[in-house]
Design a protein around this motif. Structure first.
Motif, PDB file in Angstrom:
ATOM      1  N   SER A  55      39.268  15.085 -52.581  1.00 19.86           N
ATOM      2  CA  SER A  55      39.016  15.231 -54.024  1.00 19.86           C
ATOM      3  C   SER A  55      38.137  14.113 -54.565  1.00 19.86           C
ATOM      4  N   ASP A  56      38.231  12.938 -53.934  1.00 19.38           N
ATOM      5  CA  ASP A  56      37.469  11.775 -54.403  1.00 19.38           C
ATOM      6  C   ASP A  56      36.044  11.716 -53.850  1.00 19.38           C
ATOM      7  N   LEU A  57      35.673  12.700 -53.025  1.00 18.69           N
ATOM      8  CA  LEU A  57      34.357  12.644 -52.386  1.00 18.69           C
ATOM      9  C   LEU A  57      33.214  12.724 -53.397  1.00 18.69           C
ATOM     10  N   GLU A  58      33.371  13.559 -54.414  1.00 19.19           N
ATOM     11  CA  GLU A  58      32.286  13.768 -55.365  1.00 19.19           C
ATOM     12  C   GLU A  58      32.275  12.674 -56.415  1.00 19.19           C
ATOM     13  N   ILE A  59      31.276  11.844 -56.373  1.00 25.67           N
ATOM     14  CA  ILE A  59      31.083  10.789 -57.372  1.00 25.67           C
ATOM     15  C   ILE A  59      29.667  10.937 -57.926  1.00 25.67           C
ATOM     16  N   LYS A  60      29.580  11.229 -59.202  1.00 29.45           N
ATOM     17  CA  LYS A  60      28.282  11.447 -59.828  1.00 29.45           C
ATOM     18  C   LYS A  60      27.723  10.133 -60.375  1.00 29.45           C
ATOM     19  N   GLY A  82      31.415  10.554 -46.208  1.00 29.21           N
ATOM     20  CA  GLY A  82      32.842  10.588 -46.505  1.00 29.21           C
ATOM     21  C   GLY A  82      33.543  11.741 -45.816  1.00 29.21           C
ATOM     22  N   ALA A  83      32.890  12.909 -45.801  1.00 30.49           N
ATOM     23  CA  ALA A  83      33.475  14.088 -45.153  1.00 30.49           C
ATOM     24  C   ALA A  83      33.629  13.871 -43.652  1.00 30.49           C
ATOM     25  N   GLU A 104      34.840   1.778 -44.907  1.00 30.86           N
ATOM     26  CA  GLU A 104      34.162   0.502 -45.175  1.00 30.86           C
ATOM     27  C   GLU A 104      32.915   0.722 -46.013  1.00 30.86           C
ATOM     28  N   ASP A 105      32.097   1.684 -45.582  1.00 34.94           N
ATOM     29  CA  ASP A 105      30.860   1.982 -46.321  1.00 34.94           C
ATOM     30  C   ASP A 105      31.172   2.382 -47.753  1.00 34.94           C
ATOM     31  N   LYS A 106      32.213   3.191 -47.899  1.00 30.87           N
ATOM     32  CA  LYS A 106      32.571   3.694 -49.223  1.00 30.87           C
ATOM     33  C   LYS A 106      33.064   2.570 -50.129  1.00 30.87           C
ATOM     34  N   ILE A 107      33.909   1.698 -49.614  1.00 32.76           N
ATOM     35  CA  ILE A 107      34.447   0.621 -50.443  1.00 32.76           C
ATOM     36  C   ILE A 107      33.355  -0.390 -50.800  1.00 32.76           C
ATOM     37  N   LYS A 108      32.403  -0.610 -49.887  1.00 30.64           N
ATOM     38  CA  LYS A 108      31.305  -1.534 -50.196  1.00 30.64           C
ATOM     39  C   LYS A 108      30.412  -0.966 -51.299  1.00 30.64           C
ATOM     40  N   THR A 109      30.175   0.346 -51.250  1.00 31.68           N
ATOM     41  CA  THR A 109      29.411   0.996 -52.319  1.00 31.68           C
ATOM     42  C   THR A 109      30.139   0.862 -53.649  1.00 31.68           C
ATOM     43  N   LYS A 110      31.452   1.081 -53.620  1.00 32.94           N
ATOM     44  CA  LYS A 110      32.256   0.965 -54.835  1.00 32.94           C
ATOM     45  C   LYS A 110      32.250  -0.463 -55.360  1.00 32.94           C
ATOM     46  N   LEU A 111      32.385  -1.439 -54.460  1.00 34.29           N
ATOM     47  CA  LEU A 111      32.403  -2.841 -54.879  1.00 34.29           C
ATOM     48  C   LEU A 111      31.069  -3.264 -55.486  1.00 34.29           C
ATOM     49  N   ASN A 112      29.971  -2.776 -54.922  1.00 26.50           N
ATOM     50  CA  ASN A 112      28.660  -3.104 -55.482  1.00 26.50           C
ATOM     51  C   ASN A 112      28.549  -2.631 -56.928  1.00 26.50           C
TER      52      ASN A 112
END
Length: 824
Positions: free
Chosen positions: A171-176, A525-526, A690-698
């Motif tokens: 459900s969290d995959l889609e981030i606009k 993510g998928a 890891e990739d996802k959390i780094k994107t979020k942290l940025n």
């Protein structure tokens, strides 16, 4: 015309021909059947036509190759399809909520041929996509992977922690995310014409009015939901307008003999006359809130947004113009010309069939904030969120145009260290205008335009190098100059499309639109989620190995978090040292304030100072001068950290905040994959996490750094508020001297405000460090435990091996070519 054709034309750099293909109703089927004569009729210019034919030939070859692959695939899978039908029927009964992916059906009384027919529509998304995919373009891949994940989501139950965790992850995959491009420029500079040319809508944004409203922001974005042209109008609140009316009342009563040339007098009268005609002069200000004045906009009274929907750009433009500007002086009682822009906060215009605006919003911005607090807050928020800023000015004297450079200097800190702008484009419009053109041949006009454009670019770059205030926040590489002609782009009389440089701007926007790759992020993510499902489903006996891996990962996590903390701590210490020097140099800020107050010998300075204190230290004169006493006083602090701040928090997140410590964060899953093959798929999941959390942290850091930097000026502004309130009350003989003394005395007695601002910023730095570390630790700890320790019955997880193979292929195509296949 369908999305496939539109996407291909944009991909091939032929977006200007989209409308022609749309008019001729060219779709994906007819595209490949076009003959030379039809292509000649569609594309009348030789250069684009050659490019189109070359790309069409490659597309046909790719299509033929794909068809051969599909035929081969179908031959190999044909005997499996009927068996799959039976399996799908059973699965359908167990998961009724999959109806949107798999249509309901029954096999009662059906022959084998009917079952074979049903097989094609009952196959899982992974199998269906192999038979329907026209190529590997992003929209198709994204759609296929989304279908796969919708199917997987519907097959997961919530009977155990892992399954619930997986459903949430899907459900969290889609981030606009939308990129904002802010467009600044004084009235008549050609902003509206430029935006219209960029999006190929000649009459969308009205232009040419000398009475354009300077307070209304206009956002232009794609309409993804319908083929209509829409405008969404957001109003200020009734309470805010009532407060403005009261402010106008006090100001006009206290300044009855005010010269009509005064800036604030002119603004107040303009807003009141626009909305009420001449009636406001005869009515009490309480009566101006009567409902009769707002009968055409009941949404304002109801605190709702007004929606306008039209079938054409011309029709929409005619409807929303009264919410953005005054086209002419309104005569008393002329309701047909009544305008409402004084009540409007923002207008969002949505244009259909514009792939260029898929992830982009163009924002036509006034040059500074507004006395209305909600409009000013929105303005600052949008300006701070712009990843690119366009400064639009006429080519004539572009290098020496005070208004354009004044705008850029006034927003430089908001878009630089206090924002997230990566590119400044200084756009010189109307480059087609040439003196004495009637006496010149077309070739001479062309040569003169090209020569003048080169000279202008050189002059603007030299002027940029002189502007130290701007260069504090931006490097030479982030500043680009364009000389454009919207008129020549549309007509092509003397310049080619490329020479108008509109195509260069469109190319930049297309890159920006593609820069945010929804497909790459979603597929990555998928891929991780499907890897975890398959890894958990096929997990063999060997809990000990999983425990060993957990211990290694936890050890790596502790070490990596320590590195992050050290890097942030080091940055905080550096800033503390810089700010300490800034506090010591507070006299430099006070000297700048004195320099401003020393203008008291100027005849109009009293009115200017009145305006400044009335607006809490911020004022823009009609001559274009931007005054902000709060930034003047905070400059001793901001100047001390600017260079360090830009290096610590680059607006280009690829540069790496805190000397790249976030981008270097790694649990070393690559080496663990080689050593622990039994949990290889779980480690792949953790790697994508890891990739996802780094994107979020940025994103968190980018937002946080704006709050941190702006806190310095905000702290000063908060301290000065009482001073402005006291100065506003001063009137009568000697008022100017008393106001000046009030300001100087307040600053002298409140020198602790610099130290307070320093402490506030350092506190916010520490808060950001805590957020970063907490987000990293909690997210990765949770993912490690759920992926390697959580118990889930293998039979409760669906078999996603086929989907995993498909998504892994897309993942490697999209990312593996740049970073290498992580499973190799």
């Amino acid at each position: 015309m369908d999305d496939f054709v539109r996407t291909k034309l944009v991909e091939w750099g032929l977006s200007e021909w989209v409308e022609k293909f749309k008019d001729e109703q060219i779709d994906s089927e007819s595209l490949c059947e076009l003959d030379d004569q039809e292509i000649n009729n569609l594309i009348t210019k030789a250069g684009p036509r050659v490019k189109f034919k070359k790309n069409l030939k490659l597309l046909k070859e790719e299509k033929n190759t794909n068809q051969e692959t599909v035929i081969s695939f179908q031959c190999q899978q044909e005997h499996e399809d009927v068996a799959d039908v039976v399996q799908c029927e059973q699965e359908h009964e167990e998961a009724a909520d999959v109806v949107q992916v798999f249509p309901a059906t029954s096999d009662t009384g059906k022959r084998k041929s009917d079952l074979e027919s049903d097989a094609s529509r009952l196959q899982s998304p992974a199998k269906r996509q192999c038979q329907s995919m026209p190529g590997f373009e992003e929209p198709t891949i994204l759609s296929n992977v989304k279908n796969i994940m919708a199917f997987v989501h519907s097959r997961l139950n919530e009977q155990d922690k892992l399954s619930a965790f997986l459903k949430k992850k899907i459900s969290d995959l889609e981030i606009k995310k939308r990129e904002l491009v802010g467009v600044f420029g004084k009235t008549g500079a050609g902003k509206s014409s430029l935006i219209n040319a960029i999006i190929k809508e000649k009459n969308l944004l009205p232009s040419g009015s000398i009475n354009a409203c300077t307070s209304v922001m206009i956002k232009v974005e794609a309409n993804k939901h319908s083929s209509n042209y829409e405008a969404e109008i957001e109003f200020i609140t009734k309470e805010e307008w009532n407060e403005e009316l009261w402010s106008f009342h006090q100001f006009l009563d206290n300044n009855k003999n005010q010269e009509k040339e005064d800036d604030d007098y002119h603004d107040a009268v303009e807003k009141l006359s626009t909305l009420y005609g001449e009636e406001w002069k005869e009515k009490s200000f309480e009566n101006l809130m009567d409902r009769k004045y707002f009968k055409e906009i009941p949404e304002f009274l109801q605190s709702r947004r007004k929606m306008l929907t039209c079938e054409s750009a011309n029709e929409l433009s005619a409807k929303f113009v009264k919410y953005t500007r005054s086209d002419s002086k309104q005569e008393e009682g002329d309701e047909g010309k009544k305008c409402f822009w004084p009540l409007v906060k923002c207008v969002t215009v949505r244009v259909p069939n514009r792939p260029l605006l898929q992830h982009l919003t163009l924002v036509d911005l006034p040059g500074n904030g507004d006395c209305n607090k909600s409009r000013d807050q929105m303005w600052k928020g949008i300006v701070g969120d712009c990843s690119t800023v366009w400064i639009v000015t006429e080519i004539n004297r572009a290098a020496s145009e005070k208004a354009a450079w004044g705008i850029l200097e006034s927003v430089s800190s908001l878009i630089g260290n206090g924002g997230e702008c990566q590119q400044i484009h200084f756009i010189c419009t109307k480059s087609d205008l040439v003196d004495d053109s009637d006496d010149l041949s077309s070739a001479d006009i062309h040569d003169r335009i090209v020569k003048r454009n080169i000279q202008v670019k050189d002059g603007v770059r030299k002027e940029f190098n002189k502007r130290s205030k701007i260069k504090t926040h931006f490097t030479d590489d982030s500043f680009k100059v364009f000389t454009v002609s919207s008129k020549e782009f549309l007509k092509g009389k003397h310049l080619s499309s490329e020479e108008t440089e509109i195509t260069k701007l469109k190319g930049f926007l297309q890159d920006l639109n593609d820069c945010y790759s929804e497909t790459v992020n979603y597929v990555s993510g998928a891929y991780g989620i499907l890897s975890l499902i398959e890894g958990a489903r096929c997990r063999k006996e060997g809990v000990g190995k999983a425990d060993d891996v957990c211990k290694v990962l936890e050890k790596n996590m502790t070490e990596q978090l320590d590195q992050v903390k050290r890097a942030v701590d080091e940055a905080i210490k550096d800033f503390e040292q810089c700010l300490t020097e800034g506090v010591k140099n507070s006299k430099t800020s006070e000297e700048k304030l004195k320099s401003f107050l020393d203008r008291d010998k100027q005849p109009s300075f009293f009115k200017t100072l009145q305006a400044v204190v009335r607006k809490d230290g911020i004022h823009k004169t009609k001559k274009g001068e931007h005054i902000n006493l709060n930034t003047v006083l905070a400059s001793c602090l901001t100047d001390s950290i600017d260079e360090k701040f830009r290096k610590t928090f680059p607006n280009d997140v690829k540069g790496g905040s805190f000397s790249g410590v976030i981008s270097r964060f790694s649990l070393d899953t690559n080496s663990l994959i080689q050593k622990y093959q039994d949990v290889k798929l779980q480690l792949i999941f953790l790697q994508t996490e890891e990739d996802k959390i780094k994107t979020k942290l940025n994103k968190i850091i980018l937002k946080g750094k704006k709050i941190i930097y702006n806190s310095l000026t905000e702290a000063i502004e908060k301290n000065m508020k009482k001073c402005y309130e006291d100065a506003r009350k001063i009137s009568g003989n000697g008022a100017l001297k008393k106001m000046r003394k009030t300001i100087e005395k307040h600053v002298s007695l409140n020198r602790n405000m610099y130290e307070d601002a320093k402490k506030t910023m350092l506190e916010k730095m520490n808060e950001l460090m805590m957020i970063i570390c907490k987000e990293l630790k909690e997210t990765m700890d949770h993912s490690i435990k759920l992926s390697l320790k959580a118990s889930a019955l293998s039979e409760s997880l669906p078999d996603v091996s086929e989907h995993l193979e498909t998504v892994q292929q897309h993942y490697n195509e999209g990312k593996g070519s740049q970073e290498g296949d992580i499973t190799s």
